[in-house]
Design a protein around this motif. Sequence first.
Motif, PDB file in Angstrom:
ATOM      1  N   ALA A 129     -23.262 -23.882 -29.151  1.00 38.26           N
ATOM      2  CA  ALA A 129     -22.174 -24.210 -30.075  1.00 38.26           C
ATOM      3  C   ALA A 129     -21.061 -23.171 -30.067  1.00 38.26           C
ATOM      4  O   ALA A 129     -19.990 -23.411 -30.630  1.00 38.26           O
ATOM      5  N   LEU A 130     -21.288 -22.031 -29.439  1.00 36.13           N
ATOM      6  CA  LEU A 130     -20.299 -20.956 -29.455  1.00 36.13           C
ATOM      7  C   LEU A 130     -19.145 -21.259 -28.503  1.00 36.13           C
ATOM      8  O   LEU A 130     -19.336 -21.829 -27.426  1.00 36.13           O
ATOM      9  N   ASP A 131     -17.961 -20.857 -28.915  1.00 41.81           N
ATOM     10  CA  ASP A 131     -16.759 -21.001 -28.095  1.00 41.81           C
ATOM     11  C   ASP A 131     -16.518 -19.672 -27.384  1.00 41.81           C
ATOM     12  O   ASP A 131     -16.020 -18.716 -27.967  1.00 41.81           O
ATOM     13  N   THR A 132     -16.897 -19.616 -26.125  1.00 40.83           N
ATOM     14  CA  THR A 132     -16.816 -18.346 -25.397  1.00 40.83           C
ATOM     15  C   THR A 132     -15.381 -17.946 -25.037  1.00 40.83           C
ATOM     16  O   THR A 132     -15.157 -16.863 -24.496  1.00 40.83           O
ATOM     17  N   SER A 133     -14.425 -18.828 -25.309  1.00 36.14           N
ATOM     18  CA  SER A 133     -13.020 -18.432 -25.105  1.00 36.14           C
ATOM     19  C   SER A 133     -12.535 -17.512 -26.226  1.00 36.14           C
ATOM     20  O   SER A 133     -11.512 -16.841 -26.098  1.00 36.14           O
ATOM     21  N   ASP A 134     -13.295 -17.493 -27.327  1.00 35.47           N
ATOM     22  CA  ASP A 134     -13.011 -16.589 -28.436  1.00 35.47           C
ATOM     23  C   ASP A 134     -13.783 -15.284 -28.196  1.00 35.47           C
ATOM     24  O   ASP A 134     -14.986 -15.306 -27.955  1.00 35.47           O
ATOM     25  N   SER A 135     -13.114 -14.149 -28.272  1.00 36.11           N
ATOM     26  CA  SER A 135     -13.733 -12.870 -27.909  1.00 36.11           C
ATOM     27  C   SER A 135     -14.927 -12.524 -28.796  1.00 36.11           C
ATOM     28  O   SER A 135     -15.949 -12.012 -28.313  1.00 36.11           O
ATOM     29  N   ILE A 136     -14.821 -12.807 -30.085  1.00 39.99           N
ATOM     30  CA  ILE A 136     -15.923 -12.492 -31.003  1.00 39.99           C
ATOM     31  C   ILE A 136     -17.131 -13.370 -30.703  1.00 39.99           C
ATOM     32  O   ILE A 136     -18.272 -12.898 -30.620  1.00 39.99           O
ATOM     33  N   GLN A 137     -16.870 -14.679 -30.516  1.00 36.45           N
ATOM     34  CA  GLN A 137     -17.962 -15.591 -30.202  1.00 36.45           C
ATOM     35  C   GLN A 137     -18.543 -15.310 -28.813  1.00 36.45           C
ATOM     36  O   GLN A 137     -19.744 -15.496 -28.580  1.00 36.45           O
ATOM     37  N   ALA A 138     -17.703 -14.847 -27.911  1.00 31.96           N
ATOM     38  CA  ALA A 138     -18.182 -14.510 -26.569  1.00 31.96           C
ATOM     39  C   ALA A 138     -19.155 -13.336 -26.625  1.00 31.96           C
ATOM     40  O   ALA A 138     -20.176 -13.331 -25.924  1.00 31.96           O
ATOM     41  N   ARG A 139     -18.844 -12.349 -27.466  1.00 32.02           N
ATOM     42  CA  ARG A 139     -19.765 -11.213 -27.628  1.00 32.02           C
ATOM     43  C   ARG A 139     -21.085 -11.674 -28.240  1.00 32.02           C
ATOM     44  O   ARG A 139     -22.162 -11.237 -27.845  1.00 32.02           O
TER      45      ARG A 139
END
Length: 369
Positions: A129-139
């Motif tokens: 469900a995470l959006d890896t294009s977002d830096s926080i969610q990617a971490r």
Amino acid sequence: MKHLPIMAMQAATAGVLLASCTMQAQNNYTVSIPAPSGSDGTMAYLVDWDSGASIDSMIVTSDTIRFKGNVADPFLGRIFLGGVRGPILVVEQGDITLNENGEAAGTPLNDRQNELTGRFSAMVKELRALDTSDSIQARRAEELSAEIDALPATFYKENASNPVGLYWFLQDAYEMSLDAIRAETARNPYLAASPKVKSVMDAAEKRLKTGPGARYLDFSVPYDGKLQKLSDYVKPGRYTLVDFWASWCGPCMRQAKVIKELYNRFHDRGLDVVGVAVWDEPQATLGAIETHGLAWPNIIDAQTVPTDLYGINAIPCIILIDPEGKIVSRDKQGQDLIDDVEKAMDGFTPAVPEVSQAPAAAIDTAAIF
């Protein structure tokens, strides 16, 4: 104390023994699972997942499939219905019920397995469900991936001497080194006694013998009245990419696109491709060859002959053989495979073998086995 007559004592003893035998023969477990619609008349089997031994069978005649028997030590079982693999469960004392999703419940180890599987699935769901294009969610995705990768080892250690632990150990074992598997089985007699763990160790040993630096092993399989040999397609003076695949395997079809690209780029420069269809029905293989436009030759209906020889436990397995018959790349996919082929073909000039020239030498496995 008044002594019983000898005959009375014998009769009493026989009664105790009879009662004891009757108790041992009584069923101490049941496994109940909803029968899928339209399965009437189908054979259902309960199989020991570890050893492959058949434990029980029945013809489906109602809306519930029910196995019953006597078990001393818990073991991993699997349901088969009409030859189709079903859910895995722990067969142990008690009444075990499987729901329509294949989740077993009602006994301690099955409840524990459900809890662990639930934790694992929840983390995987969160990761997806995470959006890896977002830096926080990617971490967070990176952290979560590491946590998920560590879970099987954690679950195994928490259950090292029971079937739940065996199940989770095997989730990692296929990617473990031979030394790591040997070390763990030396520490844990429960693992050492497992037929599946022994099979994984055997496959790991064969992978070592057929990894980069080793000469390729030849094999032959019959099909349509002819004998097909790998050495028929491995030509001296040229590179050969060998793709072990099956028509039902999604990742195999995705890698076929990569192989097609490599074939089109490098075939005229000295790269040959041969497919080896394993674990598949010939007609399904031939259909996939036509549907996906696989222009290279294929060895049909190889089944387990090459996978046993090369220690292959997952497909696709792709091997690159150099002009002298030596393996230079194995088990690479996607960009890693492209990189290895590009490196091999960089500046390579193919030899032009004479018609009478023999194929590149392989190890004669007939002399080994």
